[in-house]
Enzyme design. Structure first.
Site, PDB file in Angstrom:
ATOM      1  N   CYS A   1      16.534 -24.589 -70.934  1.00 50.48           N
ATOM      2  CA  CYS A   1      15.505 -24.538 -71.971  1.00 50.48           C
ATOM      3  C   CYS A   1      16.107 -24.444 -73.368  1.00 50.48           C
ATOM      4  O   CYS A   1      15.644 -25.110 -74.306  1.00 50.48           O
ATOM      5  CB  CYS A   1      14.586 -23.339 -71.723  1.00 50.48           C
ATOM      6  SG  CYS A   1      13.374 -23.577 -70.411  1.00 50.48           S
TER       7      CYS A   1
ATOM      8  N   CYS B   1      33.550  -8.271 -57.345  1.00 46.65           N
ATOM      9  CA  CYS B   1      33.917  -8.040 -55.943  1.00 46.65           C
ATOM     10  C   CYS B   1      35.103  -8.912 -55.539  1.00 46.65           C
ATOM     11  O   CYS B   1      36.023  -8.447 -54.852  1.00 46.65           O
ATOM     12  CB  CYS B   1      32.724  -8.331 -55.030  1.00 46.65           C
ATOM     13  SG  CYS B   1      31.431  -7.073 -55.068  1.00 46.65           S
TER      14      CYS B   1
ATOM     15  N   CYS C   1      32.375  -5.616 -46.223  1.00 49.97           N
ATOM     16  CA  CYS C   1      31.720  -4.403 -46.718  1.00 49.97           C
ATOM     17  C   CYS C   1      30.247  -4.346 -46.333  1.00 49.97           C
ATOM     18  O   CYS C   1      29.753  -3.326 -45.861  1.00 49.97           O
ATOM     19  CB  CYS C   1      31.849  -4.321 -48.237  1.00 49.97           C
ATOM     20  SG  CYS C   1      33.519  -3.980 -48.822  1.00 49.97           S
ATOM     21  N   HIS C   2      29.524  -5.442 -46.565  1.00 49.96           N
ATOM     22  CA  HIS C   2      28.063  -5.399 -46.531  1.00 49.96           C
ATOM     23  C   HIS C   2      27.452  -5.774 -45.188  1.00 49.96           C
ATOM     24  O   HIS C   2      26.232  -5.866 -45.068  1.00 49.96           O
ATOM     25  CB  HIS C   2      27.509  -6.272 -47.651  1.00 49.96           C
ATOM     26  CG  HIS C   2      27.951  -5.807 -49.005  1.00 49.96           C
ATOM     27  ND1 HIS C   2      27.627  -4.565 -49.502  1.00 49.96           N
ATOM     28  CD2 HIS C   2      28.736  -6.405 -49.951  1.00 49.96           C
ATOM     29  CE1 HIS C   2      28.160  -4.420 -50.699  1.00 49.96           C
ATOM     30  NE2 HIS C   2      28.834  -5.515 -50.994  1.00 49.96           N
TER      31      HIS C   2
ATOM     32  N   CYS D   1       6.675 -21.909 -75.711  1.00 48.63           N
ATOM     33  CA  CYS D   1       6.262 -22.728 -74.563  1.00 48.63           C
ATOM     34  C   CYS D   1       5.616 -21.907 -73.449  1.00 48.63           C
ATOM     35  O   CYS D   1       4.678 -22.363 -72.795  1.00 48.63           O
ATOM     36  CB  CYS D   1       7.463 -23.474 -73.981  1.00 48.63           C
ATOM     37  SG  CYS D   1       8.183 -24.720 -75.069  1.00 48.63           S
ATOM     38  N   HIS D   2       6.137 -20.702 -73.240  1.00 44.75           N
ATOM     39  CA  HIS D   2       5.742 -19.938 -72.055  1.00 44.75           C
ATOM     40  C   HIS D   2       4.758 -18.808 -72.339  1.00 44.75           C
ATOM     41  O   HIS D   2       4.310 -18.155 -71.387  1.00 44.75           O
ATOM     42  CB  HIS D   2       6.995 -19.369 -71.373  1.00 44.75           C
ATOM     43  CG  HIS D   2       7.945 -20.439 -70.929  1.00 44.75           C
ATOM     44  ND1 HIS D   2       7.695 -21.289 -69.880  1.00 44.75           N
ATOM     45  CD2 HIS D   2       9.171 -20.803 -71.416  1.00 44.75           C
ATOM     46  CE1 HIS D   2       8.706 -22.117 -69.721  1.00 44.75           C
ATOM     47  NE2 HIS D   2       9.607 -21.850 -70.645  1.00 44.75           N
TER      48      HIS D   2
ATOM     49  N   ARG E   1      28.711  -9.481 -60.895  1.00 43.06           N
ATOM     50  CA  ARG E   1      29.026  -8.587 -59.776  1.00 43.06           C
ATOM     51  C   ARG E   1      29.806  -9.321 -58.697  1.00 43.06           C
ATOM     52  O   ARG E   1      30.750  -8.780 -58.117  1.00 43.06           O
ATOM     53  CB  ARG E   1      27.730  -8.010 -59.182  1.00 43.06           C
ATOM     54  CG  ARG E   1      27.973  -6.934 -58.147  1.00 43.06           C
ATOM     55  CD  ARG E   1      28.499  -5.667 -58.793  1.00 43.06           C
ATOM     56  NE  ARG E   1      29.586  -5.074 -58.041  1.00 43.06           N
ATOM     57  CZ  ARG E   1      30.855  -5.051 -58.406  1.00 43.06           C
ATOM     58  NH1 ARG E   1      31.246  -5.583 -59.517  1.00 43.06           N
ATOM     59  NH2 ARG E   1      31.767  -4.501 -57.682  1.00 43.06           N
TER      60      ARG E   1
END
Length: 283
Positions: free
Chosen positions: A136, A244, A203-204, A101-102, A240
């Site tokens: 898909c 965390c 933390c971020h 398809c792609h 991830r």
């Protein structure tokens, strides 16, 4: 002080002790992957807590940074090669492949890594790359969906996002109900979880630049996911996130759940303007 209170006090002290007092600035270097310069510093979108958006690459050690700069050394490129094979592989009752398809992924998938998660009207919610692939496979290929975080799911996601290497991240929050999903994700980002009573922002945001154990805390951008972590291999975004949350000693949401999807919408927005680095290399 009761025994229960003593335990809680010890847990809070332990969580505080995870983050060291040593602080180091990100490096002031350019990231070139196979000679193509990536955007590692971008003007912050309105409402962002810092004046500048910074790639996690700037917070890594020199050896780790070097691995990402050379596709022959980047261990995650093995997954990209597997993804290329899966792209061409016919599966399911319909006898179709992604390529059926792609076509050429280098052309059809070029904008995907920078623009997803994207609103899907039929689903009535955003879809990230993994959910779009699942859609898909089930509806077009008549094949079984991949198991969450299987090697094949991560490899195909890495291959698709790799086609947009270098493109600046920018998701459309005006489409459908994306803004409300952004709001939900923001709420999750600032919610403290688990016995360690920590949030993503602990933390971020509050401790960017500090050390947590041996890791230099970054802004927690996800423009390079799937990312190869030297300690445990290729990680998906939701894998991830779950890791965390597990580390706060909280119950982990299911992969590809609405809760984590909303968080992905919000955290992707936080990386607006950075280049797609997938697959990146991190500590």
């Amino acid at each position: 002080m009761t025994h229960k209170i003593k335990i809680m006090a010890a847990m809070i002290a332990a969580s505080a002790g995870l983050i060291g007092g040593v602080c180091a600035d990100p490096v002031d270097e350019k990231l070139l992957i196979d000679g193509v310069e990536m955007i590692t510093k971008a003007k912050a979108p309105e409402g962002y807590p810092f004046p500048e958006v910074l790639s996690g690459w700037l917070f890594r050690e020199a050896e780790t940074r070097a691995l990402e700069m050379d596709s022959f050394q980047n261990p995650a490129m093995l997954a990209v090669e597997l993804g290329a094979e899966i792209w061409k592989r016919s599966e399911g009752a319909a006898g179709k492949s992604c390529e059926s398809c792609h076509g050429n992924a280098a052309d059809s998938m070029k904008a995907v890594g920078a623009s997803y998660p994207k609103w899907n009207e039929k689903a009535g919610k955003p879809q990230n790359v993994e959910l779009r692939v699942e859609d898909c496979r089930v509806n077009q290929m008549k094949a079984e969906p991949f198991k969450f975080d299987s090697a094949e799911q991560k490899a195909l996601t890495a291959y698709i996002k790799y086609q947009g290497l270098g493109a600046p991240v920018g998701i459309d929050l005006k489409a459908g109900d994306m803004q409300s999903w952004w709001e939900k994700g923001k709420t999750t980002y600032y919610t403290r979880f688990g016995q360690l009573n920590m949030s993503c922002a602990t933390c971020h945001e509050a401790n960017v630049g500090h050390m947590i154990r041996a890791d230099h805390l970054s802004q927690g951008q996800i423009n390079g996911f799937p990312a190869y972590r030297l300690k445990d291999g290729l990680n998906s975004v939701h894998g991830r996130f779950r890791g965390c949350i597990r580390d706060t000693r909280a119950e982990m949401p299911k992969g590809l759940s609405d809760e984590l999807l909303a968080l992905e919408v919000y955290v992707t927005w936080r990386g607006t303007g950075l280049s797609v680095e997938s697959p990146s290399v991190r500590h």
